[in-house]
Design an enzyme around this catalytic site. Structure first.
Site, PDB file in Angstrom:
ATOM      1  N   ASP A   5      13.678  -1.557   5.484  1.00 41.77           N
ATOM      2  CA  ASP A   5      13.236  -2.909   5.114  1.00 41.77           C
ATOM      3  C   ASP A   5      11.826  -2.923   4.532  1.00 41.77           C
ATOM      4  OD1 ASP A   5      11.568  -2.545   7.296  1.00 41.77           O
ATOM      5  OD2 ASP A   5      12.590  -4.007   8.570  1.00 41.77           O
ATOM      6  N   SER A  44       7.830  -9.073  15.298  1.00 39.27           N
ATOM      7  CA  SER A  44       8.581  -7.827  15.476  1.00 39.27           C
ATOM      8  C   SER A  44       7.816  -6.603  14.973  1.00 39.27           C
ATOM      9  CB  SER A  44       9.933  -7.912  14.762  1.00 39.27           C
ATOM     10  OG  SER A  44       9.767  -8.207  13.386  1.00 39.27           O
ATOM     11  N   HIS A  49       8.861  -2.849   8.828  1.00 38.12           N
ATOM     12  CA  HIS A  49       8.618  -2.352  10.179  1.00 38.12           C
ATOM     13  C   HIS A  49       8.288  -0.861  10.148  1.00 38.12           C
ATOM     14  CE1 HIS A  49      11.069  -5.990  10.850  1.00 38.12           C
ATOM     15  NE2 HIS A  49      10.310  -6.138  11.916  1.00 38.12           N
TER      16      HIS A  49
END
Length: 623
Positions: free
Chosen positions: A599, A476, A602
């Site tokens: 987070d 991701s 990312h």
């Protein structure tokens, strides 16, 4: 107080087995690179539980000719429920006060845990036990308690039916063994190699074999019928088998990774058989293993193993959300172990032991006395504290949203979804049409000069990038930045998947190779979702060979303890293979938390520019 059956034995060595099991489970979560098979502590727990419960039922049946099922349920609830409720209240109150990002689905988690159906709730809601990055919650581990409690619910009834209608213990043994084999076969049938194995890992139907094997053992190896005086040769054989079994279990804890297909094609069943052997030998008073597994440390851990297992996840999740555990990993491991021990001891002293022997018929009188107790008395303080904690937990459970994502998460999801759709359309230049190339240029809608300014690249670098064929393969994090990469490298093929791990990647890369979609330059962005070692990376290099120039991105995942291990491994492989080049994303971004979403993993829109700029510079440097 619970009544002990006549002639019943308390086998102290079982505390030692429980200790080894719970240590394996905790270290599997705290040190995943070192204790790769520690999750196998759960089938060990199941085996001990299955044997003990069935052995006690057999003793009751022999002494009374019946089973008091109501009393069985009552004893189990008194033993297990108080600590579970205390954990759920404490964790829910903490989440409500200090970690509201975990409020999402709190109600479903708590209710499914209270009714012991959490394993099926997690399955139905698409939760994953193996998603080490996005899927962890303070209640993930309750799945195993649900499996065990579902067995407690049905097993006494099944036991009575077996004893009434089959009667012959040998036939009962083979019936239970057959059911265990069906459960193990069902695990193998439902398991899909290469996919997330959570369904077969959580399912009652696919995990019951460990408990059933323990139950079957009790019929042929009842604890009260085993003789302490046996021939020396028999004792040596038992001790020798116990030693081999213990060594094999320890090796399985250390090396049997959860992603190996062998685990689900009979491996976990074999581990359960080893557990049964160890249980049998420890239960035998003629062998030495009961004595060898009995010591003050194992006694302390074993008696509290249920609490240790229960509180481990809340402590780890809450601690690691506030502390950067990637650095000084062993120090943080020690701190977390101590915290788990402290919380467990408090629960054992003030919740589990008192309520195990509490007469619940006196509940109202006890509450009344606590209410009217002196303000400064321990009883009144405990009453106020527990009441306030429960109130906060209830408020949190009531206001908890279901399947909600906050604005930050929505932005990240949208970015990844859009880039994923765009990535799925990317193709090699050999199979792409002129129309697709035109569309890509139109979508970029930026002249080379503006691209150069945007990504801090020279016009020469932009021109060179325009004709470079690259295959980008990753997770991701790659998807979060892939839009910019395809702007810089219009002939880049992007293959990204949320949750992808390096150790699952070799067959996927082989498929790309077979389709002719592996270009001479390969970009790998893996390591966010779990650890791996050099042997795992070697499997990738066996596919890529030395004809490809391979660029590997290291990871920035400070809230996960495998970050430094992953980065060290990538540094080592870059030195080992001449055609592997390390891109130090961690070093480049570590002092820029503003480049990331909440987070801290990312890259956000601004961070993606720096992410793409670094990758482009490193790839173009050697062209």
């Amino acid at each position: 107080m619970e009544k002990r059956l006549k002639n019943s034995r308390y086998i102290t060595g079982f505390d030692g087995i429980r200790s080894l099991a719970v240590i394996g489970v905790i270290l599997y979560h705290l040190l995943p690179s070192q204790m790769r098979g520690g999750y196998l502590g759960v089938p060990v727990f199941f085996a001990v539980s299955g044997y003990l419960i069935t052995d006690l039922l057999l003793q009751e049946w022999k002494q009374t000719g019946k089973i008091n099922i109501k009393q069985f349920y009552y004893r189990r609830m008194k033993r297990l429920y108080p600590a579970l409720v205390a954990m759920l209240i404490g964790a829910s109150a903490y989440i409500t006060l200090f970690q509201r990002n975990l409020l999402n689905n709190l109600r479903g988690n708590v209710l499914s845990s209270l009714f012991y159906v959490n394993n099926w709730w997690q399955i139905n809601h698409g939760m994953s036990y193996f998603d080490r990055f996005a899927g962890e919650s303070p209640f993930t581990h309750i799945w195993s308690l649900a499996v065990e409690s579902q067995n407690y619910l049905i097993w006494p009834v099944v036991f009575v039916l077996l004893m009434k209608f089959i009667k012959n213990k040998a036939n009962v043994f083979f019936s239970i063994l057959g059911a265990a084999l069906v459960s193990a076969i069902l695990m193998a049938v439902l398991y899909v190699p290469g996919s997330d194995p959570t369904r077969v890992y959580y399912g009652t139907d696919t995990r019951l074999f460990s408990i059933l094997l323990g139950g079957a053992l009790a019929f042929i190896w009842p604890s009260t019928r085993l003789k302490s005086q046996i021939p020396p040769q028999a004792k040596r054989i038992l001790n020798g088998v116990g030693l081999v079994t213990m060594i094999l279990l320890i090796l399985a804890f250390l090396f049997l990774r959860d992603d190996l297909t062998f685990v689900y094609y009979g491996g976990m069943f074999l581990v359960s058989l080893l557990s049964i052997l160890l249980v049998a030998i420890t239960a035998h008073p003629g062998a030495s293993w009961n004595r060898w597994l009995t010591n003050p440390v194992f006694s302390w851990i074993g008696k509290r193993s249920y609490g240790i297992y229960l509180y481990q996840f809340p402590v780890m999740i809450f601690y690691e959300a506030k502390v950067n555990v990637a650095n000084h990993i062993f120090l943080h491991t020690i701190v977390e172990v101590l915290l788990i021990g402290l919380v467990t001891e408090l629960s054992y002293r003030f919740v589990e032991k008192p309520l195990r022997y509490f007469n619940y018929r006196e509940s109202f009188a006890t509450l009344k006395n606590s209410f009217y107790a002196p303000l400064k008395s321990r009883r009144k303080i405990g009453f106020i504290f527990s009441g306030l904690l429960t109130l906060i937990a209830v408020v949190g459970i009531i206001i908890a949203p279901t399947n909600q994502v906050d604005a930050n998460q929505q932005a990240l999801q949208k970015q990844i979804e859009q880039n994923k759709k765009a990535a799925d359309k990317t193709e090699t230049v050999q199979s792409s049409s002129e129309t697709q190339q035109t569309d890509q240029t139109t979508e970029s809608s930026e002249a080379p000069k503006s691209l150069a300014d945007k990504y801090s690249l020279s016009n020469r670098e932009i021109t060179k990038a325009k004709n470079l064929k690259i295959t980008a393969f990753g997770d991701s994090v790659l998807l979060a930045g892939s839009k910019g990469l395809t702007e810089i490298f219009p002939k880049m093929v992007v293959d990204g998947e949320v949750g992808r791990q390096l150790k699952d990647s070799p067959p996927l890369l082989q498929a790309l190779k077979d389709k002719g979609e592996l270009n001479d330059t390969v970009l790998l962005s893996l390591g966010t979702n779990g650890p791996f070692n050099q042997d795992d990376f070697a499997q990738i290099m066996n596919i890529l060979g030395d004809k490809h120039q391979v660029f590997v991105l290291n990871t920035h995942v400070p809230t996960r303890r495998w970050q430094n291990d992953v980065n060290s491994t990538l540094d080592a492989v870059a030195k080992e293979y001449k055609n592997v080049h390390l891109i130090d994303w961690y070093g480049y971004s570590n002092t820029h938390p503003d480049w990331f979403y909440d987070d801290q993993v990312h890259p956000n829109e601004g961070g993606s520019i720096h992410y793409c700029s670094l990758i482009a510079k490193e790839i173009l440097k050697g062209q």
